[in-house]
Scaffold this active site. Structure first.
Site: not given
Length: 211
Positions: A29, A32
């Site tokens: 994450e 990202h």
């Protein structure tokens, strides 16, 4: 089978797998968020997601599913595609699986070039060996799984960026009520073929290490 089953049978394995999952999901994450931030989208930074703090990325319900059912999810990183453009959106979607592949590659190289005495204790894996194999396996699973081109996964966003008309259809589906439940149901029903594909990739990687 969830992680809780390991807690009573092999507590060390439970700790290693849980730590590997927290590390791998957090890096996924973060990748990202960091890539979106670097490409000019301030949305992840405003949401406090450009960080390696696991608390910012882990989802309580997703973590509970990992414990009970053996599969789960982290909190998706919010982005604004209007700030990224078509190819920026593809790059951000690909960043998560790429980060997992890089972690897997690092573990594979360590296992490939470290002396066997470092990761074997007699005929069994040493603690270091268990950690490296577990982190490698978890990251291969996350990378391959997230590249499956079904809605809500990174693969669908990559495919949607490459084929804009399909991307619009996928976005419409994701905006529908209960789309999350439908996708989770599909993943559950298709878990056997998905598992075979992931297992084949894992076996290839392990053969490379042990050859």
């Amino acid at each position: 089978m969830g992680l809780l089953s390991l807690l009573s049978t092999d507590p060390l394995a439970f700790v290693i797998v849980a730590a590997a999952l927290v590390l791998s999901l957090t890096v996924h994450e973060f990748a990202h968020a960091w890539s979106a931030d670097r490409l000019g989208d301030p949305t992840p930074r405003r949401s406090g997601r450009v960080t390696l703090n696991p608390v910012s990325h882990l989802d309580p319900f997703g973590a509970l599913l990992l414990l009970v059912a053996g599969f789960g999810f982290a909190r998706p990183v919010p982005i604004n595609p209007a700030n990224l453009g078509r190819w920026g959106t593809v790059a951000v979607a690909a960043a998560g699986p790429i980060s997992n592949l890089l972690i897997a590659l690092l573990c594979a190289l360590l296992l490939r070039f470290l002396p066997e005495s470092a990761w074997f204790a007699g005929s069994d894996l040493s603690t270091l060996g268990r950690v490296l194999f577990t982190v490698l396996s978890v990251n291969v699973v996350l990378a391959v799984f997230n590249l499956i081109p079904i809605p809500l996964l990174d693969g669908s966003r990559i495919l949607g960026g490459l084929v804009p008309s399909l991307g619009r259809s996928l976005a419409q589906f994701e905006a529908m009520p209960f789309s999350f439940v439908l996708v989770m149901g599909f993943i559950y029903l298709a878990s056997e073929p998905i598992g075979r594909v992931i297992g084949a990739v894992q076996n290839w990687v392990f053969q490379f290490i042990l050859s």
